[in-house]
Design an enzyme around this catalytic site. Sequence first.
Site, PDB file in Angstrom:
ATOM      1  N   HIS A 157      56.354 -10.775 -20.391  1.00  0.00           N
ATOM      2  CA  HIS A 157      57.312 -11.163 -19.358  1.00  0.00           C
ATOM      3  C   HIS A 157      58.392 -12.105 -19.871  1.00  0.00           C
ATOM      4  O   HIS A 157      59.519 -12.082 -19.390  1.00  0.00           O
ATOM      5  CB  HIS A 157      56.555 -11.823 -18.205  1.00  0.00           C
ATOM      6  N   ASP A 216      53.982  -6.792 -20.330  1.00  0.00           N
ATOM      7  CA  ASP A 216      54.231  -7.741 -19.245  1.00  0.00           C
ATOM      8  C   ASP A 216      53.176  -7.589 -18.144  1.00  0.00           C
ATOM      9  O   ASP A 216      53.062  -6.528 -17.533  1.00  0.00           O
ATOM     10  CB  ASP A 216      55.625  -7.482 -18.667  1.00  0.00           C
ATOM     11  N   SER A 231      63.316 -11.189 -13.516  1.00  0.00           N
ATOM     12  CA  SER A 231      62.066 -11.173 -12.780  1.00  0.00           C
ATOM     13  C   SER A 231      62.348 -11.025 -11.282  1.00  0.00           C
ATOM     14  O   SER A 231      62.950 -10.046 -10.865  1.00  0.00           O
ATOM     15  CB  SER A 231      61.247 -12.427 -13.101  1.00  0.00           C
TER      16      SER A 231
END
Length: 753
Positions: free
Chosen positions: A722, A686, A600
């Site tokens: 995600h 995501d 991320s």
Amino acid sequence: LAGLLREGDAGYADSKGKPLIRQSESSTDALLDPPVKVPDPYGWLRDESREVEEVLTHLRAENSYTEALTSHLGGLRDDLYREMLAGIKETDHTVPTPKGGFLYYSRTFEGKSYKSLCRAPLPPKGGKHAWIEQAKAWDGTKESPILEGEMAYLDVNALAEGKPYCSTGQVRTSPSGKLVGYTVDFSGDEVCSLYVKDIQSGEIVDHDEKLECYGALQWGADDKTLFYLQFDEQKRPFQLYRRIIGSDKPDELLYQDDDELYWVGLSKSFDDRYMFVSSGSKETSEVHFLDLTDPDATLQCVAKRRDKVLYSVRHRAGSWYITTNVGGTPNMRLMMSEAVANSEELWTDMKDHDGNAMFDGGYDRSISGVTSFESHSVATGREGGLPQIWVITYEGAESSEVKDFVQLTFAEDAYDVGLGSNLKCTANEVVIAYDSLVTPLSSISVPLASPTDLSVRTTLKEQEVPGYDKSQYVSERTTVSSRDGSAEIPVSIVARKEVMEKVKAGESVPTHLYGYGSYGSCIEASFRTTRRTLLDRGMVYVIAHVRGGGEMGRQWYEEPNGAKYLCKKNTWNDFVDVAKHVIFDRKMTTPEQLSCEGRSAGGLLIGASINEAPELFKFALMGVPFVDVVCTMIDATIPLTVVEWKEWGNPNELKYHQYMMEYSPINNVREGVKYPTCLLTGGLHDPRVQYWEPAKHAAELRHQASPDSGPVCVKIDMAAGHFSASDRYKYLRELSFDYAFLLDQLGFAGIGK
């Protein structure tokens, strides 16, 4: 185009003709005028619908290419998967925790991908922790109950049947214990459905197929009242609703925050008296409360929002307990006041029995939260770069006068500790969770009346790790000086003992460097059994606790010396400095033996680090990486972009644009330079880091890097979001894929444990 747009400019309005916001209403910084073009040659990969066949075909082709390039690793992947699986007790349970006449816990079963939430009646007789002894006597089979009278009140395996993805948001039993409310996401986009189930009969007693909500959920004072949150078009939770089960009336809107910088949250006081509705940006917050004991009560504000003032609230014995940075303190302080509306003028520092502020917001000690029991409070925070726990003892259950204030201590140099499962505010003990790089997770009961007496602590459960021998491993905590001399970067290291002996003897060994460094989030020195697949092949695992995280307090995150806004580059400068340290100072490894990883915002860290110093790394793993920083942050149509302006800055504004362009990974890939092998992963659904970011970045790396660079591979999970796979077995398969690729690049593909 970044900057001020006028009608007729590309990107001026959304698909419905509504002008897009270019900056927050509260911003006083100038927009770029005229606007500046930002290169986006791979912008065609962006498809909000996830249905354009040209894009889907491209993603499938990327997956096929990656599979073809790594097909020789099938055997190694299987070996790693079997090793990871062997290190997990597949049929297991969590610590039973008492609440309202029941003991609550979850179970996992061999061959089943998801947990089953269970409860059993609290035994009417027996000594303290009698149920723990009963749980320890369990025979380990899936057929046998952990406790007498066990019942599964929510089997997530049943929810997931026939679904490619399944993740529960929040699961809450009703005040009577007869119902369970839960939210569940079936796609990975974090949009949930809400259900209420009768525990005894198994019947779904409330569900609206048209209702889509955020994952947060709370019960009111009875079994009829539920509170939940809804999204706006940007997938930002912004509305609080009250739902009456069985009522024909529409759900009641209680609160709405239209400021797109603010994210609405929902919680309940530990004593169940108050509902708290928080609304906060990265820098400013506001909390409203609802008295659940008064059916006529309305939402009231604890303290009106003030620019750059963050606060959160807990309740105990008629007082608010507030963690806040009011007054501009570098860290949060602990304050209190009478539990009334508009209380900001009543806030005072909480002081110990000697009259000293327990948490004054200074640089040395930070507080992250407080949990208040009847006669004690338990504070969590950081000191010395490590998580800490403090116990506050009051003169009595109705008193706020502090009698004692002590800190829990632990033997290891580096560890992770926090609160475990605590469901009763009337409990006379607190359950903490403790682990370290070499110590599996333990749940420990600490009597609140004697928190520092080690002899009366009770280990309720230790994580069982088949085949693990702690004595074969060693961990280390050290620091590395930053290049400008302004910071000492904490570094955590774990390896097998014999591998560290090789390092001490001057031999270089393969090393994996992990980092994150954003949002003030901490990467702790915690135990991961899956990490052993690397350690047992002779690798060293290193965690760089770089600036941008909160390991050393909020000053490690905030300007001017942390890594936010216009000092964000400190994050990868620190990471590269740690890489240079393990190569050149410790001589632990070499560039041909060093891999790196981040997920991320940690993917941004890795992307920027290999742009700055590609020669230091052999392999880079970027999971759901935020790498197209400027193109994403100028576009308010992309979900969650606006709230992020208070984290990174707004590249539409003159103040931030050039600085962000200087570090955005996709805009700074160096032409003709040799790059390490890269694996970029993503999830099609995501909502936080869109799938097109890793896809676009991979294309840019291939276009710019020299021909002798390592291969660039993309792996997009077409059924996840995600947080990767929700299925625990699928997650291990994916991790095995990543680690097999890593080991192959470092020359370890043919080396077993």
